[in-house]
Scaffold this motif. Structure first.
Motif, PDB file in Angstrom:
ATOM      1  N   THR A 176      -0.872  -2.169   7.572  1.00  0.00           N
ATOM      2  CA  THR A 176      -2.136  -2.138   6.834  1.00  0.00           C
ATOM      3  C   THR A 176      -2.798  -3.492   6.964  1.00  0.00           C
TER       4      THR A 176
ATOM      5  N   CYS B 201      -7.457  -0.879  -1.825  1.00  0.00           N
ATOM      6  CA  CYS B 201      -6.136  -0.899  -2.458  1.00  0.00           C
ATOM      7  C   CYS B 201      -6.062  -2.184  -3.271  1.00  0.00           C
TER       8      CYS B 201
ATOM      9  N   GLY C 152       4.236   5.043   8.029  1.00  0.00           N
ATOM     10  CA  GLY C 152       3.428   3.914   7.566  1.00  0.00           C
ATOM     11  C   GLY C 152       2.746   3.238   8.723  1.00  0.00           C
TER      12      GLY C 152
ATOM     13  N   TRP D 295       1.132  11.578   4.225  1.00  0.00           N
ATOM     14  CA  TRP D 295       1.727  11.147   5.489  1.00  0.00           C
ATOM     15  C   TRP D 295       1.985  12.326   6.435  1.00  0.00           C
TER      16      TRP D 295
ATOM     17  N   ARG E 266       0.870  -1.167   0.000  1.00  0.00           N
ATOM     18  CA  ARG E 266       0.000   0.000   0.000  1.00  0.00           C
ATOM     19  C   ARG E 266       0.911   1.223   0.000  1.00  0.00           C
TER      20      ARG E 266
ATOM     21  N   ASP F  13       2.491  -4.774   3.367  1.00  0.00           N
ATOM     22  CA  ASP F  13       3.499  -3.766   3.649  1.00  0.00           C
ATOM     23  C   ASP F  13       2.936  -2.391   3.297  1.00  0.00           C
ATOM     24  N   THR F  14       3.345  -1.384   4.054  1.00  0.00           N
ATOM     25  CA  THR F  14       2.819  -0.033   3.861  1.00  0.00           C
ATOM     26  C   THR F  14       3.976   0.917   3.584  1.00  0.00           C
TER      27      THR F  14
ATOM     28  N   LEU G 208      -5.511   1.150   8.613  1.00  0.00           N
ATOM     29  CA  LEU G 208      -4.098   1.434   8.860  1.00  0.00           C
ATOM     30  C   LEU G 208      -3.855   1.601  10.353  1.00  0.00           C
TER      31      LEU G 208
END
Lengths: 486, 267
Positions: free
Chosen positions: A459, A426, A456, A94, A87, A480-481, A441
């Motif tokens: 997720t 996603c 991050g 962010w 993602r 994985d983010t 998240l």
């Protein structure tokens, strides 16, 4: 080894609609942050992705990351599903999230200090007194105590969901003993091993420093009287705890001892652990044991997971317990509805991150609204966790809703309700190639000498098509983010 | 008046062991009703104790007697100057919201019978109500040292209609809660000229009113505390206000004896 992935309260739930997809715009064009990933995905064959999926599973099996699903004895040790497609969060997105999270965790720590001291927020009439004094999560034993740096919740996992371009909601604050950070770290490690070329093509903000930052955070809240480098230990309930893997992983990564209650004892006003080299004083205890089990002398007398006298030492300022006991009053679901007011009261600013609108069944009018609209709402138990004991109105049968209405009527103050949000999607690797799935998240936040938020987080993805339940206990997976750097 | 106190707690263990641990709430507070003239605690390991003030303002010493032990003697003694305030303590340790003392514990949870008694005691003012409760519980529950034990709950003692000061205090707290009145448990000492051993180590309840703050009610004796009473520690109930709370590791049994001598004057 068992691992219950997300040992907390929870559950992102919603009804799919014309939801927000984080990669593809409604007109079919690709959002800029995802452009390279989309190009790359279009070049991968289904066979290759299947092979990589097998490889990923082999990696996780070797690491021993499985998790226990309560009430599911046939498969009580399973590998948590891993979704190969990362993602992506843009640098700009962010920065916004980071500011919002920092504001919120500072406000909640200020709230905890206040609520265990003068309770100015109640005196000011901003929250009702009964919400606190009648609340089981409020720990009278903590009244009047000043923890080091006045921080109560040092390790936080803020659950966030997205519903639109600029619409982020905090679903839960998780201020007690949030878990899942080992997944964030292992997911990244696996991805770097599986797809080095993808990392070469992106500037992905690193997450690997988390254990080091955790250690710095713990050291920064050592007791005032601690001389030299503080000694840290991680307290686990033991190998049968569903998150034992994570406890042992974090202790190992930080280079500190992993202990159980029976390894610790109090002597002459200090906490000690038994080591091969004899007894060693402990200054900071990162405990993964619930409040009630910490100290049989003060809390549950039948607990064998804690240490007799630990809480007295803590109040005397001879050891720091992380997170502090009693933080549950700030992430209680009934208190949740007041977090926007709480944020404003202590920061003097408007909240950056939105709260999900919440109806409190403890309030008569709101309860009536909930009972009349059960078909569109998600109803949660105030102290429930892990997606257990909740009603997802739109997915429930008429009979299920009717029986839940009875439960609410029997103890209204035990329930809150929220609308079914349309969680963002996603691309996920689900056999037939990339396909959109709903996600939430959990960024991991550390609060000590300063606030440190790892870019991050974790997720969680609802792998079943259309499903909105991301909990690992209900068939969710992780991915994985990536936070992209400018 | 001056009251001198000698309070001795002795443990005997059936076999020696390490790591005995005791939390002592053995330091009386100076408050509206009393001034501590002198006070000391003697106990193995007291010089290394972790000392702090707990949530309710009690001073706590956490002690770990050194080495292997088959017994333990804890002695507290000193002189307290008391004055007669008809039980009115006022607002001690203001940081604790009185409403916290509406929380029931396993010991003070109400029963239908206690609720019925409480409702019969409703009067025009909270103070009158509390005095009605005091007389009513004093008359209903007979003082009897054989009928109950340390773990008896308010509901059980009230069913038996018998008990000691601990039971009277638990019943009073449970009944006050029924009426929405914050109430808490107090341990302390009582001076009775002449024969007194049974009451010397005493306990009673305190209830909260907005205008007067905390007020003591001794349902075992049917009175509000006078200058013959000295306060030691407060809590939700007997276990949380216990002057000595300890634990021992492993199996084994222990014998506990408590001896309290209270005299007038400063001898």
């Amino acid at each position: 080894m068992k691992f219950h992935a997300f040992n907390d309260q929870s559950g992102g739930t919603t009804r799919p609609s014309a939801g927000f997809d984080e990669m593809v715009r409604p007109d079919g064009s690709i959002r800029p942050a995802y452009q390279k990933l989309a190009d790359w995905l279009s070049q991968q064959s289904r066979g290759l992705m299947a092979k990589k999926q097998e490889e990923a599973e082999a990696i996780f099996r070797r690491l021993g990351i499985t998790f226990a699903v309560y009430g599911d004895s046939a498969s009580n040790e399973r590998l948590i599903p891993f979704d190969l497609i990362p993602r992506i969060i843009s640098a700009k997105e962010w920065r916004f999230l980071e500011r919002g999270i920092e504001q919120r965790v500072r406000a909640l720590n200020a709230f905890l200090y206040d609520i265990y001291h003068r309770q100015e927020i109640i005196r000011a009439g901003r929250i009702p007194a009964e919400l606190i004094t009648n609340n089981e999560a409020f720990l009278p034993e903590m009244i009047g105590f000043d923890p080091p740096r006045k921080i109560y919740s040092h390790i936080i996992g803020t659950d966030i969901v997205r519903t639109g371009e600029n619409d982020f909601f905090v679903l839960e604050d998780n201020l007690r003993i949030p878990s899942g950070v080992s997944y964030m770290l292992e997911d990244r490690e696996a991805m770097m091993h599986l797809f080095p070329e993808l990392f070469a093509a992106h500037r992905v903000a690193p997450v690997e420093r988390y254990p080091e930052l955790l250690r710095q955070t713990l050291e920064s809240v050592a007791p005032a009287g601690c001389k030299g480098d503080p000694t840290i230990a991680v307290l686990t309930p033991g190998i049968y705890n569903s998150a034992f893997f994570e406890h042992s992983f974090l202790a190992d990564q930080m280079g500190v001892e992993l202990v159980q209650g029976s390894d610790l004892f109090v002597e002459d006003g200090a906490l000690y652990m038994r080591t091969i080299a004899g007894k060693e004083k402990v200054d900071v205890l990162y405990r993964r044991v619930d409040d009630a089990y910490l100290d049989p002398l003060t809390f549950r007398p039948d607990s064998s997971l804690g240490v007799p006298g630990l809480f007295d030492l803590y109040r005397a300022g001879h050891v720091t317990i992380v997170n502090a006991p009693g933080t549950g009053i700030a992430d209680d679901k009934a208190v949740y509805a007041y977090v926007p007011d709480i944020t404003e009261f202590y920061t003097g600013q408007k909240p950056i991150l939105q709260n999900v609108p919440t109806w409190r069944c403890a309030i008569k009018d709101e309860c009536a609204h909930v009972v009349q609209n059960l078909d569109t709402l998600v109803v949660k138990e105030v102290h429930g966790s892990g997606g257990y004991g909740m009603l997802i109105g739109p997915h429930a049968t008429k009979a299920e809703r009717a029986s839940f209405a009875k439960k609410i009527a029997a103890k209204p103050s035990n329930y809150i309700a929220q609308p079914t949000l349309s969680l963002s999607t996603c691309p996920s690797n689900v056999g037939k190639g990339p396909s959109p799935r709903h996600v939430d998240l959990r960024p991991f936040v550390l609060v000590g000498d300063r606030v440190r938020i790892t870019p991050g987080g974790l997720t969680r993805v609802a792998l079943k098509k259309g499903s909105l339940v991301v909990n690992s206990s209900q068939g969710g997976g992780t991915k994985d983010t990536w936070v992209l750097e400018d | 008046m001056l009251i001198s106190i000698h309070h001795r707690t002795s443990y005997r263990y059936d076999r020696p062991f390490n790591h005995a641990i005791q939390a002592l709430r053995l330091t009386p507070p100076t408050d509206e009703s009393q001034i501590i003239r002198s006070w000391s605690i003697t106990c193995p390991g007291i010089e290394y104790a972790a000392e702090y003030q707990d949530a309710f303002g009690n001073v706590v010493h956490l002690v770990t007697p050194p080495g292997e032990t088959d017994g333990l003697e804890i002695e507290a003694s000193g002189v307290i100057e008391t004055n007669d305030r008809a039980g009115v303590i006022g607002s001690t340790h203001k940081i604790v919201p009185p409403a916290i003392f509406l929380r029931p514990t396993a010991k003070t949870i109400e029963s239908p019978a206690i609720a019925a008694l409480a409702l019969q005691c409703c009067r025009a003012t909270r103070l009158d109500t509390l005095h009605a409760l005091l007389s009513s519980i004093h008359e209903t529950v007979t003082y009897d040292t054989d009928a109950t034990h340390a773990l008896t709950t308010a509901a059980e003692a009230f069913r038996a209609k018998r008990g000691v000061c601990q039971d009277h205090a638990h019943i009073f707290i449970a009944a006050a809660h029924v009426l929405g009145i914050p109430a808490r448990y107090v341990t302390g000492y009582l001076l009775i000229e002449g024969d007194t051993a049974a009451f010397a180590h005493h306990a009673w309840a305190e209830a909260y009113t907005d205008d007067l703050g905390w007020i003591g009610f001794d349902a075992a004796n049917g009175v509000c505390p006078t200058n013959h009473y000295a306060r030691l520690a407060i809590g939700f109930d007997a276990p949380t206000a216990a002057p000595v709370r300890g634990t021992m590791r492993g199996a084994g049994s222990e014998d506990l004896s408590v001896e309290v001598v209270v005299r007038a004057g400063d001898q």
